[in-house]
Design a protein around this motif. Sequence first.
Motif, short mmCIF file in Angstrom:
data_model
loop_
_atom_site.label_atom_id
_atom_site.label_comp_id
_atom_site.label_asym_id
_atom_site.label_seq_id
_atom_site.Cartn_x
_atom_site.Cartn_y
_atom_site.Cartn_z
N GLU A 1 -12.52 4.41 5.27
CA GLU A 1 -12.62 3.64 6.65
C GLU A 1 -13.77 3.97 7.45
OE1 GLU A 1 -7.88 2.87 7.33
OE2 GLU A 1 -8.70 4.65 8.17
N GLN B 1 0.82 -1.12 0.03
CA GLN B 1 0.04 0.21 0.10
C GLN B 1 0.84 1.21 -0.05
OE1 GLN B 1 -2.88 -2.26 3.17
NE2 GLN B 1 -3.04 -0.03 3.10
N GLY C 1 -4.79 4.94 6.37
CA GLY C 1 -5.71 5.93 7.21
C GLY C 1 -6.92 6.85 6.32
N GLY D 1 -4.70 -2.59 5.42
CA GLY D 1 -3.61 -2.15 6.49
C GLY D 1 -2.76 -3.29 6.57
N MET E 1 -5.46 -2.27 10.96
CA MET E 1 -6.31 -2.66 9.99
C MET E 1 -7.48 -1.77 9.92
SD MET E 1 -8.08 -6.42 10.50
CE MET E 1 -9.98 -6.77 10.30
N ARG E 2 -8.08 -1.68 8.80
CA ARG E 2 -9.07 -0.42 8.37
C ARG E 2 -9.77 0.01 9.69
NH1 ARG E 2 -13.45 -2.19 3.80
NH2 ARG E 2 -13.37 -0.22 2.65
MO1 MOS Z 1 -5.27 1.48 6.64
S1 MOS Z 1 -5.46 0.27 8.42
O1 MOS Z 1 -4.02 2.60 7.18
O2 MOS Z 1 -4.78 0.46 5.21
#
Ligand code: MOS
Length: 730
Positions: free
Chosen positions: A690, A210, A506, A242, A348-349
């Motif tokens: 999110e 990511q 985030g 995440g 995590m998300r």
């Molecule tokens: Mo997100 S948990 O910052 O990919």
Amino acid sequence: MKFETPAGDNPIDKLTHVGKPLDRIDGPLKTSGQARYAYERHDMAPDAAYGYVLGTTIAKGRIKAIDTSKARAAPGVLAVVTHQNAGKLGKGKMNTARLLAGPEVEHYHQAVAVVVAETFEQARAAAGLIRVDYAEAKGAFDLKAAKGSAEPVKDPPDARAGDFEKAFAAAEVKVDAEYTTPDQAHAMMEPHASVAVWQDDALTLWTSNQMIDWGRGDVAATLGIPKVKVRIVSPFIGGGFGGKLFVRADALMAALGAKAAGRAVKVALSRPMMFNNTTHRPATIQRIRIGAGKDGRITAIGHETWSGDLPGGGPETAAEQTKLLYAGENRMTATRLAVLDLPEGNAMRAPGEAPGLMALEVAIDEMAEKLGLDPVEFRIRNDTQVDPHKPERPFSQRQLVECLRQGADRFGWSKRGKPGARREGRWLVGMGVAAAFRNNLTMKSGARMRLQPDGMLVVETDMTDIGTGSYTIIAQTAAEVMGVPMKSVIVRLGDSQFPVSAGSGGQWGANSSTAGVYAAGMKLRGVVAQKLGLDPEAAEFADGRVKVGNASHALRDAAKDGDLVVEDFIEFGDLAKKYQQSTFGGHFVEVAVDAWTAEVRVRRMLAVCAAGRILNPKSARSQVIGAMVMGTGAALMEDLVVDKRRGFFANHDLAGYEVPVHADIPHQEVVFLDEVDPTSSPMKAKGVGELGICGVGAAVANAVYNATGVRIRDYPITLDKLLKDMPAVA
Ligand code: MOS
């Protein structure tokens, strides 16, 4: 471009492309199988050998000896790498535990070796011949048992306002309850995978990641080579949530394996490895105390949270939203962290808010009931338009009340009855509501833009698309700024040779990365105008043309002598300090619970969201419905079961770790309120990916309570927990 004052009118406001529900431009590549994911880069490394990662079988201790002789002699084996022959390795900034164990073992299934062979089967078979002798040490694996030893953390610090204890003691009506959320896995579709190629002393990694620039830094630091010698390429990612914010063992072991074998090497973590080798969302214990007057106003609100992580790790920040979500003069939040020797806990998300709201928004439901107030009305009565800890600091936009009102209307909330009152044959039916809240973060983000003589506009940035729609909204932004059709824009993402972007994390990705593209576009407009001899301030960019008064040129004419290339980035000033930038929503859920078996079926879900300008309502909706499914999983199914003697997650595959599938969620609706937030960026957008999961779990839990009259405070709400208190039925 510095973004330091709220955005005025700008080219994005035309909304020719931005704000339209366009299909994703990378969709055809994906649905036709032409989008190559990391493990499929045969095109770049046709002779790649296969690496198989072996994990430790203890959670804590030391490796006494490793015997790899049988593995090395096995058919097809090209190399075996362990800590004994890997050379000196450093540690990435973003990794709590090292990616290769030895001699210390920090957690179960930490990588202990990679076997490289001509075929995958040969590598896997040879890995089975490696003998590792361990000296096992005692570890801490049980959060409940470790809770007493948990300590305060620097980040986030405890927060207080007024006198919480006194106000809570004096409150007319009180809720004091403990909630627990379990460890959870990202369980993204595409496993962690990498292909590594060395050319002299330079490494290229096609991987699934990511955050390209973080990954590049961590790989370089781990291998002890300069960052410029590492190239990370990650154009398509089959989900991350995440779990792919940081490079994991697949990347390092592919790099080490490739070096040792003198060949390109591909490594995917097997599904059973992923759960213990990579990161997860840590379990929490949360205590919430709310005091209110009989008038339904909160006078005291306190939220304490406990979680665990490996030494040097961080907490699950589950109390943070409680600083901002509701009014109330007397407040406290506290975050405590225990040392646990389970695999590494991490983002995590919606880290923090996702489990935090699963507790807070149930406590709010419990308080509303005690007060005899409708839970929608109770939330509205305790709305705040300012940061309750700093009343001089307003929210930039806050439409929580509108989200709840509109949601209640659309959902038919007025038909909700008393707990256990609605019965349809064998089904007990109930409705639940919860507020959604997630902060809007911004991150510096860069892009390169090239206008070609053929009129095509090429945008390059190391931004990633983890299934979110980055390709499409970046193309929409470029088309809008330069006044060209979508088909004239080519977007290239996920390569460390491109300018460093915000990356995907985030929920800052969409707003920040498009703002970076906007910055590059505005710079290109200046260069184009100058080339054409026009006043850049007066120039109008539309329909592939540049006009000032009667003068009109085709945009491509500016590049007739060759490509025009610019680079810029957006950098954010302190508007986020002056204004609290957050996103809001209301989640409404209807469930039916089998009166005899306590099986829970979700029937309908509605989310009403307010999250700044929605850059693409189709991809944004897709983010929110996906998040609603994920939140339903958190409420009803997901649970990494800890083996408390050996220290690992026992259900480490998708047969044992249950997540919802299509048939579990029959009807979902998403509404976005009109909102533009000029304080967030020139795009006036905020994050939404999110927000969608925030509060969902609580809305499901509250619906289950409304259906059955049984309150479960220990997630997931499985039927064994529900059944023992279910009302007797005839
Ligand atoms: Mo997100 S948990 O910052 O990919």
